[in-house]
Structure formats: C-alpha cells, structure tokens
Design an enzyme around this catalytic site. Structure first.
Site, mmCIF file in Angstrom:
data_model
loop_
_atom_site.group_PDB
_atom_site.id
_atom_site.type_symbol
_atom_site.label_atom_id
_atom_site.label_comp_id
_atom_site.label_asym_id
_atom_site.label_seq_id
_atom_site.Cartn_x
_atom_site.Cartn_y
_atom_site.Cartn_z
ATOM 1 N N TYR A 196 -1.757 -0.572 10.316
ATOM 2 C CA TYR A 196 -1.860 -0.912 8.948
ATOM 3 C C TYR A 196 -0.630 -0.298 8.136
ATOM 4 O O TYR A 196 0.116 -1.057 7.470
ATOM 5 C CB TYR A 196 -3.152 -0.308 8.235
ATOM 6 C CG TYR A 196 -3.325 -0.507 6.982
ATOM 7 C CD1 TYR A 196 -3.789 -1.997 6.647
ATOM 8 C CD2 TYR A 196 -3.010 0.352 6.135
ATOM 9 C CE1 TYR A 196 -4.126 -2.238 5.158
ATOM 10 C CE2 TYR A 196 -3.076 -0.099 4.631
ATOM 11 C CZ TYR A 196 -3.668 -1.346 4.132
ATOM 12 O OH TYR A 196 -4.036 -1.504 2.760
ATOM 13 N N LYS A 231 2.469 -2.896 6.562
ATOM 14 C CA LYS A 231 2.693 -2.683 5.080
ATOM 15 C C LYS A 231 4.192 -2.496 4.888
ATOM 16 O O LYS A 231 4.834 -2.892 3.838
ATOM 17 C CB LYS A 231 1.940 -1.814 4.390
ATOM 18 C CG LYS A 231 0.319 -2.177 4.348
ATOM 19 C CD LYS A 231 0.143 -3.488 3.508
ATOM 20 C CE LYS A 231 -1.367 -3.658 3.310
ATOM 21 N NZ LYS A 231 -1.564 -4.909 2.477
ATOM 22 N N SER A 278 0.828 -1.152 -0.110
ATOM 23 C CA SER A 278 0.083 0.022 0.127
ATOM 24 C C SER A 278 0.750 1.479 -0.043
ATOM 25 O O SER A 278 2.080 1.142 0.475
ATOM 26 C CB SER A 278 -0.879 0.057 1.214
ATOM 27 O OG SER A 278 -1.448 1.273 1.536
#
Length: 228
Positions: A149, A153, A136
C-alpha cells in the site's frame, strides 16, 4: 469559502463507500453533475437512492480493458477524483506477487488508466479541468505490514507530479491529497480495532487539529476549482 460547481461534470472513483461516497455527496451538494464509479452494484444503487441525480458506472478498476470500455462513452468530464484504493495487510517478507499485483492494479495502474482517458478528453475539448489523486500519508511515512500500500501511494505521488507537469500547459491542474487514518471507512476500521494501547493517542498527537476525519469534509473543493 462558498465554492459552486454548477455546469461542471465530475467523475469520482471508489464512490461506493467511505471517502469516495462522501466526495460524491459533497460535489453534488455544490452543484456538480456527478458520475460515481464503483465495482459494487449494491453500493451504487444505495448511493443513487441518496443522491438521485447522479450517474453510476459499475466496473472493477483492476481490469484495465474493462475500465476503458466502461469509460469509452462517458462524455465530458471537468473534474476527476481518483479515490479508489485497496489495502492488503502483510509483512514485507510475506507479501506475495498476487497481493502486490492486486494493490498496484487498483491504487496505481487504475489511476494511470482513468486519468489518461479523462485527460485526453480534457485536452481535446480545450477547456481544461482538474484532477485530484487521493493518496495517503503512508506515501511519505513507512508503516509496518502495509508495504504494498505504501509503495502504491508513493507511485501515485510521482505520477501526480508527472501529470501536473505535462497537463498544466493544457489548463489541467493535478493535485494529490494525503489523508491520515480515517476511522469511519471500511478499509481502516479493522486497523483501529487492532491498534495497541496508546497508538490512537500517538496518531492524534501527529495531527495538527488533534482529531480524525469522521467523514469527507469536502477538502477536494479547493483542488477541483478549474484553472481559469
């Protein structure tokens, strides 16, 4: 570019919906034999209705041992797309250990686990292969309230580099792709609803094509062409 995958077998995680579902459809369209993995039986059933020739695997990737058991006899895989991921919104100060564990278990540890299983098989067969990790833009750009998150990533990106370095001599290419916001997926729809006025325009201004991806555009095709 007309890329075909006849004779190749692909495993896609997080295939029940969103980007993963689109990738399975595109790979099947390009001739690959697809194995679709999701934790939700209902999503796999509906996908199989749309793409009858696929094989489905239902397992929660957060469970390390169950994942290994489910993939133990998966057979030869030429192409792997580690797409499964979850996002839990919370500020840095309010993130709990439980939420952090949930995100890391799926977004990082499962990538390590599945890739290890598949890569070992690729090395044993000696035919090489390709692995794509769906990362991402948040691995490189900080966003508020999604710290777990972003970190997961970032860890995936580091793992991608390690895998590429170690697996390259075995003719296994490892890449990561870094999508921005994809408004059509279930995970990011709520984020679009809650964005303040002007935020969408700002996001678009940072995208060279000035548009959001509405569905999988088959961008993994180039990455998944095996090393000759």
């Amino acid at each position: 570019m007309n890329i075909r995958f006849e004779g190749k077998r692909a495993l896609v995680t997080g295939a029940g919906r969103g980007i993963g579902r689109g990738i399975v459809k595109k790979l099947a369209e390009c001739g690959a034999e697809c194995v679709a993995l999701s934790k939700t039986q209902e999503n796999m059933d509906s996908l199989k209705n749309e793409v009858p020739g696929i094989q489905t695997v239902v397992v929660d990737l957060a469970d390390w041992t169950a994942t290994r058991d489910a993939l133990e006899n998966i057979g030869k895989i030429d192409l792997l797309v580690n797409n499964a991921g979850i996002l839990i919104k919370s500020s840095f100060l309010e993130t709990t250990k439980e939420d952090l564990d949930k995100v890391l278990d799926v977004n990082f540890k499962a990538v390590f686990n599945v890739s290890q299983i598949v890569a070992r098989s690729m090395v044993e067969t000696g035919n090489g292969g390709a692995i794509v990790n769906v990362s991402s833009i948040s691995s490189r750009t900080a966003f508020r309230n999604v710290g777990s998150y972003c970190c997961s990533k970032g860890a995936m990106d580091s793992l991608t580099q390690v895998m590429a370095t170690e697996l390259g001599p075995h003719k296994i290419r490892v890449n990561s792709v870094h999508p921005y916001l994809v408004p059509s997926t279930e995970m990011t729809k709520p984020m679009f609803v809650s964005l303040p006025l002007g935020a969408l325009e700002y996001c678009l201004s940072r995208i060279p094509l000035n548009k959001f991806l509405g569905k999988c555009g088959g961008c993994c095709q180039r990455c998944l062409v095996p090393i000759k």
